[in-house]
Write an enzyme that holds these catalytic residues in place. Structure first.
Site, PDB file in Angstrom:
ATOM      1  CE  LYS A  13     113.649  46.034  41.228  1.00 13.41           C
ATOM      2  NZ  LYS A  13     115.155  46.470  41.845  1.00 13.41           N
ATOM      3  NE  ARG A  88     112.879  52.538  41.870  1.00 13.75           N
ATOM      4  CZ  ARG A  88     113.453  51.681  40.791  1.00 13.75           C
ATOM      5  NH1 ARG A  88     112.372  51.507  39.838  1.00 13.75           N
ATOM      6  NH2 ARG A  88     114.512  51.642  40.797  1.00 13.75           N
ATOM      7  NE  ARG A 127     122.050  47.164  35.572  1.00 15.19           N
ATOM      8  CZ  ARG A 127     120.979  47.315  36.377  1.00 15.19           C
ATOM      9  NH1 ARG A 127     120.029  46.544  36.476  1.00 15.19           N
ATOM     10  NH2 ARG A 127     120.766  48.520  36.743  1.00 15.19           N
ATOM     11  NE  ARG A 160     120.177  51.342  34.290  1.00 11.62           N
ATOM     12  CZ  ARG A 160     119.300  50.876  35.105  1.00 11.62           C
ATOM     13  NH1 ARG A 160     118.835  49.784  34.800  1.00 11.62           N
ATOM     14  NH2 ARG A 160     119.001  51.632  36.124  1.00 11.62           N
ATOM     15  NE  ARG A 171     119.993  53.076  40.128  1.00 15.74           N
ATOM     16  CZ  ARG A 171     120.781  52.079  39.647  1.00 15.74           C
ATOM     17  NH1 ARG A 171     122.000  52.197  39.276  1.00 15.74           N
ATOM     18  NH2 ARG A 171     120.155  51.106  39.235  1.00 15.74           N
TER      19      ARG A 171
HETATM   20  P1  AMP Z   1     115.524  50.780  37.315  1.00 18.44           P
HETATM   21  O1  AMP Z   1     115.785  50.703  35.894  1.00 18.44           O
HETATM   22  O2  AMP Z   1     114.239  50.269  37.948  1.00 18.44           O
HETATM   23  O3  AMP Z   1     116.752  50.844  38.197  1.00 18.44           O
HETATM   24  O4  AMP Z   1     115.060  52.568  37.162  1.00 18.44           O
HETATM   25  C1  AMP Z   1     116.169  53.386  36.944  1.00 18.44           C
HETATM   26  C2  AMP Z   1     115.652  54.886  37.167  1.00 18.44           C
HETATM   27  O5  AMP Z   1     114.311  55.222  36.728  1.00 18.44           O
HETATM   28  C3  AMP Z   1     115.321  54.951  38.717  1.00 18.44           C
HETATM   29  O6  AMP Z   1     116.635  55.213  39.317  1.00 18.44           O
HETATM   30  C4  AMP Z   1     114.673  56.207  38.785  1.00 18.44           C
HETATM   31  O7  AMP Z   1     115.216  57.442  38.676  1.00 18.44           O
HETATM   32  C5  AMP Z   1     113.651  55.934  37.711  1.00 18.44           C
HETATM   33  N1  AMP Z   1     112.443  55.046  38.203  1.00 18.44           N
HETATM   34  C6  AMP Z   1     112.257  53.679  37.640  1.00 18.44           C
HETATM   35  N2  AMP Z   1     111.088  53.266  38.193  1.00 18.44           N
HETATM   36  C7  AMP Z   1     110.545  54.492  39.081  1.00 18.44           C
HETATM   37  C8  AMP Z   1     109.524  54.375  39.942  1.00 18.44           C
HETATM   38  N3  AMP Z   1     108.577  53.523  40.053  1.00 18.44           N
HETATM   39  N4  AMP Z   1     109.404  55.651  40.321  1.00 18.44           N
HETATM   40  C9  AMP Z   1     110.207  56.562  40.220  1.00 18.44           C
HETATM   41  N5  AMP Z   1     111.321  56.635  39.707  1.00 18.44           N
HETATM   42  C10 AMP Z   1     111.375  55.528  38.872  1.00 18.44           C
END
Ligand code: AMP
Length: 218
Positions: A13, A88, A127, A160, A171
């Site tokens: 994404k 989410r 990544r 990360r 996740r």
């Molecule tokens: P991402 O970079 O989108 O993979 O997000 C990394 C982490 O940020 C996720 O595993 C969640 O802990 C938190 N996070 C990101 N977006 C959301 C969301 N919309 N709702 C809740 N937690 C989020």
């Protein structure tokens, strides 16, 4: 162009959002990036969010929806946006609907990145992300020209904390239990467009452009 990118972690994404935003000159809004920025700045909200992020769990809806509604209010999004990693949960999707209704900027499409689990694991373990501009690379699929250095801004690339295998598995579970139901939510609203998250960046980009043309978006 007003899009939501929906799919499991590692579906591509963020990478696809980077490419689409460059091509169509729209804003990339990633809640993950906003949260990581808050963590870096040691903002109160960042400190609260970090505990959840490190465990691979979702940050509470209240924190994330406040963040996104403020962003949508304070930024000029009239020329378009791509939401990456938000919503989410169903609650987040409902709050997004309300906020966009107020702004009179309804979504054009929700792209669902259908992705196999082994693709997810391969992508996430390899990544590397730029500390400065957030651009995503991959040690073998999208290697930077110079190891450890961002091609675009010269920033340092890092792995990360939540891209370690045990957190990745958590996740994926969280996605299956809390986010996947959004597929039905957006199917009912006739917004869902399926794409293959297993494709490599350029092939998926071409597939998406075709879908946008067919639906009259571009
Ligand atoms: P991402 O970079 O989108 O993979 O997000 C990394 C982490 O940020 C996720 O595993 C969640 O802990 C938190 N996070 C990101 N977006 C959301 C969301 N919309 N709702 C809740 N937690 C989020």
């Amino acid at each position: 162009m007003r899009l939501v990118l929906l799919g499991p972690p590692g579906a591509g994404k963020g990478t696809q959002a980077n490419v689409l935003c460059k091509e169509f000159k729209v804003l990339h809004i990633s809640t993950g990036d906003l949260l990581r920025e808050a963590v870096r700045n040691k903002a109160a909200v960042g400190l609260e969010a970090k505990a959840y992020m490190d465990k691979g769990e979702l940050v509470p809806d209240e924190i994330v929806t406040k963040m996104i509604t403020e962003k949508l209010k304070d930024t000029d999004v009239s020329s378009g946006f791509i939401l990456d990693g938000f919503p989410r949960t169903k609650r987040q999707a409902e709050i997004l609907d309300k906020a966009l209704e107020t702004l009179r900027l309804p979504l054009d499409m929700v792209v669902y990145f259908e992705t196999k689990e082994d693709t997810i694991l391969r992508r996430l373990t390899g990544r590397r992300v730029c500390r400065k501009c957030g651009y995503n690379f991959h040690v073998t699929n999208i290697p930077p020209k110079k190891e450890g250095v961002c091609d675009y801004c010269g920033g340092e690339l890092y792995q990360r904390d939540d891209d370690k295998e045990v957190t990745i598995r958590k996740r994926i579970d969280v996605y299956n239990n809390q986010t996947k139901e959004l597929i039905d939510y957006y199917t009912e609203k006739k917004l869902l467009h399926k794409a293959s998250g297993d494709l490599e960046v350029n092939a998926l980009f071409s597939e998406l452009k075709k879908g946008f043309k067919e639906s009259g978006m571009i």
